[in-house]
Motif scaffolding. Sequence first.
Motif, mmCIF file in Angstrom:
data_model
loop_
_atom_site.group_PDB
_atom_site.id
_atom_site.type_symbol
_atom_site.label_atom_id
_atom_site.label_comp_id
_atom_site.label_asym_id
_atom_site.label_seq_id
_atom_site.Cartn_x
_atom_site.Cartn_y
_atom_site.Cartn_z
ATOM 1 N N GLU A 31 -7.669 -5.197 -13.646
ATOM 2 C CA GLU A 31 -7.284 -3.815 -13.430
ATOM 3 C C GLU A 31 -5.836 -3.639 -13.861
ATOM 4 O O GLU A 31 -5.010 -4.547 -13.707
ATOM 5 C CB GLU A 31 -7.436 -3.461 -11.956
ATOM 6 N N VAL A 32 -5.525 -2.489 -14.432
ATOM 7 C CA VAL A 32 -4.169 -2.182 -14.872
ATOM 8 C C VAL A 32 -3.696 -0.925 -14.162
ATOM 9 O O VAL A 32 -4.423 0.070 -14.104
ATOM 10 C CB VAL A 32 -4.103 -1.985 -16.395
ATOM 11 N N GLU A 33 -2.487 -0.958 -13.600
ATOM 12 C CA GLU A 33 -1.955 0.187 -12.880
ATOM 13 C C GLU A 33 -0.539 0.488 -13.353
ATOM 14 O O GLU A 33 0.314 -0.393 -13.355
ATOM 15 C CB GLU A 33 -1.943 -0.097 -11.376
ATOM 16 N N VAL A 34 -0.309 1.720 -13.795
ATOM 17 C CA VAL A 34 1.037 2.160 -14.155
ATOM 18 C C VAL A 34 1.709 2.660 -12.887
ATOM 19 O O VAL A 34 1.218 3.569 -12.222
ATOM 20 C CB VAL A 34 0.999 3.263 -15.225
ATOM 21 N N LEU A 35 2.820 2.059 -12.535
ATOM 22 C CA LEU A 35 3.503 2.374 -11.288
ATOM 23 C C LEU A 35 4.340 3.654 -11.428
ATOM 24 O O LEU A 35 4.563 4.153 -12.524
ATOM 25 C CB LEU A 35 4.397 1.213 -10.878
ATOM 26 N N GLY A 36 4.796 4.138 -10.301
ATOM 27 C CA GLY A 36 5.696 5.278 -10.317
ATOM 28 C C GLY A 36 5.102 6.557 -9.791
ATOM 29 O O GLY A 36 5.802 7.558 -9.635
ATOM 30 N N GLY A 37 3.805 6.578 -9.510
ATOM 31 C CA GLY A 37 3.166 7.771 -8.986
ATOM 32 C C GLY A 37 3.226 7.818 -7.465
ATOM 33 O O GLY A 37 4.001 7.121 -6.817
ATOM 34 N N ALA A 38 2.343 8.619 -6.900
ATOM 35 C CA ALA A 38 2.328 8.783 -5.449
ATOM 36 C C ALA A 38 1.603 7.647 -4.738
ATOM 37 O O ALA A 38 1.780 7.447 -3.540
ATOM 38 C CB ALA A 38 1.665 10.111 -5.093
ATOM 39 N N ALA A 39 0.770 6.905 -5.474
ATOM 40 C CA ALA A 39 -0.014 5.838 -4.850
ATOM 41 C C ALA A 39 0.914 4.745 -4.315
ATOM 42 O O ALA A 39 1.910 4.393 -4.958
ATOM 43 C CB ALA A 39 -0.991 5.249 -5.855
ATOM 44 N N PRO A 40 0.647 4.189 -3.149
ATOM 45 C CA PRO A 40 1.486 3.125 -2.598
ATOM 46 C C PRO A 40 1.388 1.847 -3.428
ATOM 47 O O PRO A 40 0.345 1.550 -4.012
ATOM 48 C CB PRO A 40 0.917 2.920 -1.188
ATOM 49 N N VAL A 41 2.503 1.126 -3.497
ATOM 50 C CA VAL A 41 2.506 -0.157 -4.194
ATOM 51 C C VAL A 41 1.710 -1.162 -3.375
ATOM 52 O O VAL A 41 1.840 -1.229 -2.160
ATOM 53 C CB VAL A 41 3.955 -0.639 -4.401
ATOM 54 N N ARG A 42 0.858 -1.936 -4.025
ATOM 55 C CA ARG A 42 0.050 -2.928 -3.315
ATOM 56 C C ARG A 42 0.318 -4.327 -3.849
ATOM 57 O O ARG A 42 0.803 -4.497 -4.962
ATOM 58 C CB ARG A 42 -1.441 -2.587 -3.438
ATOM 59 N N ARG A 43 0.004 -5.310 -3.030
ATOM 60 C CA ARG A 43 0.316 -6.690 -3.368
ATOM 61 C C ARG A 43 -0.790 -7.315 -4.214
ATOM 62 O O ARG A 43 -1.832 -6.728 -4.426
ATOM 63 C CB ARG A 43 0.556 -7.489 -2.084
ATOM 64 N N GLY A 44 -0.507 -8.516 -4.700
ATOM 65 C CA GLY A 44 -1.477 -9.228 -5.532
ATOM 66 C C GLY A 44 -1.326 -8.934 -7.005
ATOM 67 O O GLY A 44 -2.254 -9.131 -7.795
ATOM 68 N N ALA A 45 -0.131 -8.466 -7.405
ATOM 69 C CA ALA A 45 0.073 -8.001 -8.772
ATOM 70 C C ALA A 45 0.716 -9.052 -9.663
ATOM 71 O O ALA A 45 1.318 -10.016 -9.207
ATOM 72 C CB ALA A 45 0.946 -6.747 -8.771
ATOM 73 N N HIS A 46 0.556 -8.791 -10.954
ATOM 74 C CA HIS A 46 1.395 -9.356 -11.999
ATOM 75 C C HIS A 46 2.172 -8.164 -12.552
ATOM 76 O O HIS A 46 1.669 -7.042 -12.549
ATOM 77 C CB HIS A 46 0.571 -10.008 -13.095
ATOM 78 N N TYR A 47 3.380 -8.409 -13.044
ATOM 79 C CA TYR A 47 4.246 -7.293 -13.430
ATOM 80 C C TYR A 47 4.693 -7.424 -14.875
ATOM 81 O O TYR A 47 4.984 -8.523 -15.365
ATOM 82 C CB TYR A 47 5.465 -7.248 -12.513
ATOM 83 N N TYR A 48 4.787 -6.268 -15.552
ATOM 84 C CA TYR A 48 5.444 -6.193 -16.857
ATOM 85 C C TYR A 48 6.296 -4.935 -16.886
ATOM 86 O O TYR A 48 5.803 -3.832 -16.600
ATOM 87 C CB TYR A 48 4.448 -6.169 -18.020
ATOM 88 N N GLY A 49 7.569 -5.091 -17.237
ATOM 89 C CA GLY A 49 8.465 -3.946 -17.317
ATOM 90 C C GLY A 49 9.902 -4.384 -17.158
ATOM 91 O O GLY A 49 10.213 -5.578 -17.151
#
Length: 263
Positions: A31-49
């Motif tokens: 699954e891919v999620e673009v951060l920065g919206g209203a949705a809460p940040v959740r754990r278990g991620a890998h990050y690019y940015g």
Amino acid sequence: MVTKQGFLALAPQYTTTSELLAASARRRGMEVEVLGGAAPVRRGAHYYGGPAFAARVAHDLGVALLEPSDDWLSTLPYAYTGRHIVMSTLSEARRLSHPAFVKPPREKSFPAAVYATGTDLPAGPDAPVLISDVVTWAAEFRLYVLDGEVRTGSQYTTFGRLDAEPLEGHRHEAAVREFTEDLLSTCGESLPSAVVLDIGLLTTDHGTAWAVVEANMAWFSNCYAADPARALDTVLRSAGPHTTLTERDRRFCRNIEGADLAG
């Protein structure tokens, strides 16, 4: 649903590399999620940015961000750098009376460039910098390294001009791999298990020679013409769940304010 590989969290700023990595992640079922919206940040991620956005979300994501040490380049033997490099401070660099290449070791707080004298450096607070001899790069290559192995790569410049071309099949591929294998066999333990390594072909009065340009965080690097699917393997390790952080990589984990992701 989050796969066993977790999900890929992207900083909101769009880049061609983030698009390529996202497409590769989706093809392997992530699954891919673009951060920065209203949705809460959740754990278990890998990050690019970028690192600035990472500082805001890494703790909540539970991500361990791997990066080479600030002074890594200055600690390498001359045989691998082909030039003199010292770790210093911006205030010291401002006292230079001769041309030098000056760059921040990781943050892009000012342009990495050749400055005629120290007085030409931009204004700003004192900070660590790397100061090196002025050299000419005939070609520069970006390599995605995972567990001491080059997984993919790309030429990205020739004589300072953008000139992206895949490493695979490149006329210099064998020489690039030979130099990098020698470097990693000697100095590989001084780098994270997942890192981007830039090397290049120096032009000198005596011909040409391979040398290290710098090392970078894989989670904030342009992949240019490298295979994004292979690059993704390195990116995922370089910024993955801190619960999977190995003992070897603890010393390369970026400190996040308010959290000890290496603990």
